[in-house]
Design an enzyme around this catalytic site. Structure first.
Site, PDB file in Angstrom:
ATOM      1  N   HIS A  31      -4.188 -44.683 -30.094  1.00  0.00           N
ATOM      2  CA  HIS A  31      -5.577 -45.076 -30.366  1.00  0.00           C
ATOM      3  C   HIS A  31      -5.689 -46.172 -31.420  1.00  0.00           C
ATOM      4  O   HIS A  31      -6.792 -46.630 -31.692  1.00  0.00           O
ATOM      5  CB  HIS A  31      -6.446 -43.867 -30.731  1.00  0.00           C
ATOM      6  CG  HIS A  31      -6.063 -43.146 -31.991  1.00  0.00           C
ATOM      7  ND1 HIS A  31      -5.382 -41.959 -31.986  1.00  0.00           N
ATOM      8  CD2 HIS A  31      -6.282 -43.432 -33.297  1.00  0.00           C
ATOM      9  CE1 HIS A  31      -5.207 -41.541 -33.225  1.00  0.00           C
ATOM     10  NE2 HIS A  31      -5.748 -42.412 -34.042  1.00  0.00           N
TER      11      HIS A  31
ATOM     12  N   SER B  87      -3.483 -42.331 -39.119  1.00  0.00           N
ATOM     13  CA  SER B  87      -3.146 -42.351 -37.703  1.00  0.00           C
ATOM     14  C   SER B  87      -1.951 -43.267 -37.486  1.00  0.00           C
ATOM     15  O   SER B  87      -1.956 -44.414 -37.931  1.00  0.00           O
ATOM     16  CB  SER B  87      -4.319 -42.882 -36.866  1.00  0.00           C
ATOM     17  OG  SER B  87      -5.224 -41.869 -36.566  1.00  0.00           O
TER      18      SER B  87
END
Lengths: 263, 125
Positions: free
Chosen positions: A92, A216
């Site tokens: 992502h 992330s």
């Protein structure tokens, strides 16, 4: 049992100098302090540790990412080098379904430490991910990479992570290390924490390692002797357990192929 | 009059059926536990927001916006507001309740919001 392993860079001179403290070896050497740190988590302390300086391995192989999405929106993530020009991160971070898909660019800053950029910064515009993420947005396939331009080879200076497929008994007994660039610390500082896994799924590792937005893509790794092997790519946060995309054989194969693209 | 053997066969079929149903249930339960399925309802989408200075109404650029907690798991990527103060939350399960943490100029703000796919946040700092 080691199923598949891709070696990274071995220990460097700086790390070998007498007395240099390697945080990811700490709990393996002092298990009694690991037990103490668990009890501190239960009463709510932040157990993350600041990494500074970031000019020793493996910290210098961990990169802050400044992402500019296709629609112009801006994001902060983390990545890690597996080859001179290959940065592994979350899917992502390199394919954003609601922001136009592949980003315009990602600035990669190895070992960023507040204002210091000890290895410079590099602009990436070539990205890879997998169909399970790009087409199906499946959490178990949330991983990808940045391939830097041919004249941008930070991994030659920083060293690179290895990566490996590890079975359930191994992952449940090992100390998992995670370091990245959390937004609640400004996004410019590298923070680290280690814990054992909480639980496993076929393609996901769950743990109670403290993380925050910006992390992330962080590597989740085990230290074996002086070598570091990533076993997961941190992707998600949840109060009951943060999680990483687990490196299983298909993931390993893709990481290896992407590594070869960045040699 | 039924033969005793017929009754035995019917009993066996009944027990077999119960065993199959129970096995399916147990296998399904085990699979769910193994894979930590959350089975949320709703959809996943990104939510747009805007940050502005409460005193002047001017947009706040460069603030970092993170999801610090919430109803469902969320991507651990942080957003950064642009020159219009605009930011987007990553793809999250909606509707849902989330706690946002906003870092700007050595200060921070934490707030809990109830979000739907049509939400647009306007947050004073």
């Amino acid at each position: 049992e080691n199923l598949l392993e891709e070696a990274g860079t071995e220990v460097t001179d700086e790390e070998g100098e007498g007395g240099v403290f390697t945080r990811d070896a700490f709990f393996a050497s002092y298990p009694e302090l690991y037990q103490k740190s668990i009890s501190e988590v239960i009463i709510g302390t932040d157990d993350r540790v600041r990494i500074t300086p970031t000019t020793t391995f493996p910290w210098r192989a961990i990169c802050s990412l400044r992402i500019t999405a296709k629609n112009g929106s801006r994001w902060i993530g983390t990545g890690w080098l597996v080859a001179p020009r290959t940065v592994i991160t979350a899917g992502h971070c390199v394919y954003m379904h609601d922001q136009g898909g592949w980003p315009k660019s990602i600035e990669v800053i190895p070992g960023l430490n507040d204002a210091a950029r000890p290895y410079g910064s590099f602009m990436g515009t070539s990205f890879r991910s997998v169909a399970g993420w790009v087409n199906d947005k499946k959490r178990e396939y949330d991983y990808g990479c940045i391939i830097l331009p041919s004249n941008a080879r930070p991994g030659d200076k920083t060293g690179v992570f290895g990566f490996a497929v590890k079975d359930n008994p191994y992952l449940l007994s090992a100390y998992l290390n995670l370091a990245g660039y959390p937004g609640d610390k400004g996004g410019n500082q590298q923070w680290f924490m280690a814990r054992k896994a909480k639980s496993l799924a076929p393609r996901v590792i769950y743990y109670e390692i403290d993380t925050m937005g910006g992390q992330s893509g962080s590597p989740v790794w085990v230290k074996v002797g002086n070598a570091r092997y990533a076993v997961g790519i941190h992707t998600n946060g949840l109060v009951s357990g943060n999680s990483a995309t687990r490196i299983v054989q298909p993931v390993f194969n893709n990481l290896q192929a992407w590594k070869n693209l960045g040699m | 009059m039924e033969k005793s053997g017929d009754v035995t066969k019917q009993s066996r079929k009944g027990w077999l059926g119960i065993t199959v149903i129970l096995s399916c249930f147990l296998i399904g339960y085990w699979l769910i536990k193994q894979n930590n399925f959350y089975m949320p309802s709703g959809t996943t989408a990104s939510v747009k927001g805007m940050l502005y200075k409460s005193a002047t109404g001017a947009p706040v650029e460069g603030a970092i916006v993170m999801i610090a907690g919430g109803s469902y798991e969320h991507p651990d990527i942080a957003a950064q507001s642009d020159e219009q103060g605009t930011f987007y939350l990553p793809n999250i399960q909606l509707p849902g309740t989330y706690t946002l943490l906003i870092n700007y100029s050595n200060e921070s703000k934490r707030l809990t919001v109830n979000l739907t796919k049509d939400s647009v946040l306007k947050i004073p700092l």
